[in-house]
Design a protein around this motif. Structure first.
Motif, PDB file in Angstrom:
ATOM      1  N   ASP A 155       0.835  -1.214   0.000  1.00 18.45           N
ATOM      2  CA  ASP A 155       0.000   0.000   0.000  1.00 18.45           C
ATOM      3  C   ASP A 155       0.859   1.249   0.000  1.00 18.45           C
ATOM      4  O   ASP A 155       0.562   2.238  -0.685  1.00 18.45           O
ATOM      5  CB  ASP A 155      -0.932  -0.002   1.222  1.00 18.45           C
ATOM      6  CG  ASP A 155      -1.979  -1.117   1.135  1.00 18.45           C
ATOM      7  OD1 ASP A 155      -2.226  -1.596   0.004  1.00 18.45           O
ATOM      8  OD2 ASP A 155      -2.526  -1.501   2.190  1.00 18.45           O
ATOM      9  N   THR A 156       1.927   1.214   0.795  1.00 17.79           N
ATOM     10  CA  THR A 156       2.816   2.375   0.850  1.00 17.79           C
ATOM     11  C   THR A 156       3.473   2.629  -0.498  1.00 17.79           C
ATOM     12  O   THR A 156       3.580   3.773  -0.958  1.00 17.79           O
ATOM     13  CB  THR A 156       3.898   2.162   1.922  1.00 17.79           C
ATOM     14  OG1 THR A 156       3.268   1.903   3.182  1.00 17.79           O
ATOM     15  CG2 THR A 156       4.790   3.387   2.036  1.00 17.79           C
ATOM     16  N   ASP A 157       3.873   1.530  -1.165  1.00 17.47           N
ATOM     17  CA  ASP A 157       4.488   1.676  -2.485  1.00 17.47           C
ATOM     18  C   ASP A 157       3.493   2.237  -3.489  1.00 17.47           C
ATOM     19  O   ASP A 157       3.826   3.096  -4.315  1.00 17.47           O
ATOM     20  CB  ASP A 157       5.013   0.322  -2.977  1.00 17.47           C
ATOM     21  CG  ASP A 157       6.195  -0.162  -2.124  1.00 17.47           C
ATOM     22  OD1 ASP A 157       6.823   0.696  -1.467  1.00 17.47           O
ATOM     23  OD2 ASP A 157       6.458  -1.389  -2.114  1.00 17.47           O
ATOM     24  N   ILE A 158       2.226   1.755  -3.411  1.00 16.05           N
ATOM     25  CA  ILE A 158       1.194   2.253  -4.333  1.00 16.05           C
ATOM     26  C   ILE A 158       0.933   3.722  -4.100  1.00 16.05           C
ATOM     27  O   ILE A 158       0.836   4.526  -5.043  1.00 16.05           O
ATOM     28  CB  ILE A 158      -0.106   1.421  -4.172  1.00 16.05           C
ATOM     29  CG1 ILE A 158       0.144  -0.017  -4.661  1.00 16.05           C
ATOM     30  CG2 ILE A 158      -1.242   2.065  -4.946  1.00 16.05           C
ATOM     31  CD1 ILE A 158      -1.022  -0.951  -4.402  1.00 16.05           C
ATOM     32  N   ASP A 159       0.806   4.129  -2.811  1.00 17.77           N
ATOM     33  CA  ASP A 159       0.565   5.535  -2.497  1.00 17.77           C
ATOM     34  C   ASP A 159       1.728   6.403  -2.978  1.00 17.77           C
ATOM     35  O   ASP A 159       1.525   7.502  -3.511  1.00 17.77           O
ATOM     36  CB  ASP A 159       0.360   5.725  -0.997  1.00 17.77           C
ATOM     37  CG  ASP A 159      -0.921   5.052  -0.506  1.00 17.77           C
ATOM     38  OD1 ASP A 159      -1.809   4.810  -1.356  1.00 17.77           O
ATOM     39  OD2 ASP A 159      -1.026   4.761   0.702  1.00 17.77           O
ATOM     40  N   ALA A 160       2.932   5.936  -2.761  1.00 14.09           N
ATOM     41  CA  ALA A 160       4.100   6.704  -3.199  1.00 14.09           C
ATOM     42  C   ALA A 160       4.123   6.837  -4.719  1.00 14.09           C
ATOM     43  O   ALA A 160       4.425   7.907  -5.262  1.00 14.09           O
ATOM     44  CB  ALA A 160       5.379   6.034  -2.700  1.00 14.09           C
ATOM     45  N   ASP A 161       3.770   5.739  -5.421  1.00 13.41           N
ATOM     46  CA  ASP A 161       3.737   5.798  -6.891  1.00 13.41           C
ATOM     47  C   ASP A 161       2.671   6.771  -7.378  1.00 13.41           C
ATOM     48  O   ASP A 161       2.892   7.550  -8.319  1.00 13.41           O
ATOM     49  CB  ASP A 161       3.474   4.397  -7.459  1.00 13.41           C
ATOM     50  CG  ASP A 161       4.650   3.454  -7.199  1.00 13.41           C
ATOM     51  OD1 ASP A 161       5.767   3.960  -6.947  1.00 13.41           O
ATOM     52  OD2 ASP A 161       4.435   2.220  -7.245  1.00 13.41           O
ATOM     53  N   GLU A 162       1.484   6.731  -6.751  1.00  9.53           N
ATOM     54  CA  GLU A 162       0.408   7.643  -7.153  1.00  9.53           C
ATOM     55  C   GLU A 162       0.794   9.095  -6.900  1.00  9.53           C
ATOM     56  O   GLU A 162       0.549   9.966  -7.737  1.00  9.53           O
ATOM     57  CB  GLU A 162      -0.878   7.305  -6.387  1.00  9.53           C
ATOM     58  CG  GLU A 162      -1.494   5.969  -6.804  1.00  9.53           C
ATOM     59  CD  GLU A 162      -2.744   5.660  -5.998  1.00  9.53           C
ATOM     60  OE1 GLU A 162      -3.027   6.433  -5.055  1.00  9.53           O
ATOM     61  OE2 GLU A 162      -3.428   4.673  -6.319  1.00  9.53           O
ATOM     62  N   ALA A 163       1.401   9.358  -5.742  1.00  8.64           N
ATOM     63  CA  ALA A 163       1.828  10.726  -5.450  1.00  8.64           C
ATOM     64  C   ALA A 163       2.880  11.199  -6.444  1.00  8.64           C
ATOM     65  O   ALA A 163       2.849  12.351  -6.903  1.00  8.64           O
ATOM     66  CB  ALA A 163       2.384  10.808  -4.022  1.00  8.64           C
ATOM     67  N   ALA A 164       3.803  10.308  -6.804  1.00  8.63           N
ATOM     68  CA  ALA A 164       4.833  10.681  -7.775  1.00  8.63           C
ATOM     69  C   ALA A 164       4.220  10.960  -9.141  1.00  8.63           C
ATOM     70  O   ALA A 164       4.596  11.915  -9.833  1.00  8.63           O
ATOM     71  CB  ALA A 164       5.871   9.570  -7.875  1.00  8.63           C
ATOM     72  N   GLU A 165       3.223  10.137  -9.542  1.00 13.23           N
ATOM     73  CA  GLU A 165       2.577  10.351 -10.829  1.00 13.23           C
ATOM     74  C   GLU A 165       1.806  11.666 -10.841  1.00 13.23           C
ATOM     75  O   GLU A 165       1.828  12.412 -11.823  1.00 13.23           O
ATOM     76  CB  GLU A 165       1.625   9.190 -11.124  1.00 13.23           C
ATOM     77  CG  GLU A 165       2.355   7.877 -11.426  1.00 13.23           C
ATOM     78  CD  GLU A 165       1.374   6.735 -11.630  1.00 13.23           C
ATOM     79  OE1 GLU A 165       0.153   6.981 -11.524  1.00 13.23           O
ATOM     80  OE2 GLU A 165       1.824   5.608 -11.916  1.00 13.23           O
ATOM     81  N   GLU A 166       1.095  11.988  -9.729  1.00 10.34           N
ATOM     82  CA  GLU A 166       0.354  13.246  -9.660  1.00 10.34           C
ATOM     83  C   GLU A 166       1.294  14.442  -9.717  1.00 10.34           C
ATOM     84  O   GLU A 166       1.023  15.445 -10.396  1.00 10.34           O
ATOM     85  CB  GLU A 166      -0.480  13.293  -8.376  1.00 10.34           C
ATOM     86  CG  GLU A 166      -1.637  12.303  -8.367  1.00 10.34           C
ATOM     87  CD  GLU A 166      -2.401  12.351  -7.063  1.00 10.34           C
ATOM     88  OE1 GLU A 166      -1.994  13.132  -6.177  1.00 10.34           O
ATOM     89  OE2 GLU A 166      -3.402  11.623  -6.930  1.00 10.34           O
TER      90      GLU A 166
END
Length: 202
Positions: A33-44
């Motif tokens: 979950d942390t990796d997914i959140d970090a990826d989404e934040a980076a994409e945004e």
């Protein structure tokens, strides 16, 4: 007795193993979950940076309609004020018309001709110039108010832009009414020359 103790020990070991597996699974899920959140934040963040860069490269097109509409509304208000109060151009053209009329007159010109050439033409010229300014103000103000309906997608205007544009349209309409009334002598008729009495017969 020993058998019971061995059974309890085995159960405790199995429970510990299950707890360890559950904790490990929970830790893995949390990490995912942390990796997914970090990826989404980076994409945004990357998308926002790309949008800002595109706006800068294109000269901030999103801000252009608002700036242009505001400037046009102010111009319309200024034109409406000039059309209602008069302008330097109208004064100069009026004086020129007066001078031209005086040059056209002859010494034997009648009083009605003098009034028409010196007074009426000058008045009508001033009214015509003021009417042109008022008409320009009306056109520009109407275009500002109609601009959002022709954009795709429709973008709402700022409140102050609409207020200034509506004010310009109102002043322009009043200026047009005044100019038409002046041009056609609706508010005040032209002065008339007194009738001259016929010369007495000898």
């Amino acid at each position: 007795m020993n058998a019971t103790t061995k059974t309890d020990t085995t159960d405790d070991s199995a429970a510990k193993v299950q707890d360890a597996e559950a904790a490990e699974a929970t830790a893995e899920a949390t990490a995912e979950d942390t990796d997914i959140d970090a990826d989404e934040a980076a994409e945004e963040a990357a998308a926002e940076e790309e949008a800002e860069q595109a706006e800068l490269e294109a000269g901030s097109p999103a801000a252009r309609p608002g700036i242009g509409a505001g400037a046009a509304a102010v111009v319309a208000a200024a034109l409406g004020f000039v059309g209602l109060s008069g302008s330097w151009m109208g004064k100069v053209l009026s004086e020129r018309e007066t001078l031209t009329g005086q040059l056209k007159l002859s010494q034997s010109a009648s009083a009605s001709q003098q009034i028409h050439e010196v007074y009426a033409d000058s008045w009508h010229t001033t009214a015509l110039v003021n009417g042109v300014f008022a008409l320009l103000a009306l056109v520009v103000g109407a275009l500002v108010l109609a601009r959002p309906f022709f954009s795709s997608p429709v973008r709402p205007q700022a409140v102050w832009v609409r207020a200034v544009a509506w004010g310009a349209v109102g002043v322009a309409v009043i200026g047009l009414i005044v100019a038409v009334g002046m041009y056609f002598d609706l508010f005040a008729a032209l002065p008339t020359a007194p009738a001259t009495a016929p010369a007495p017969a000898q």
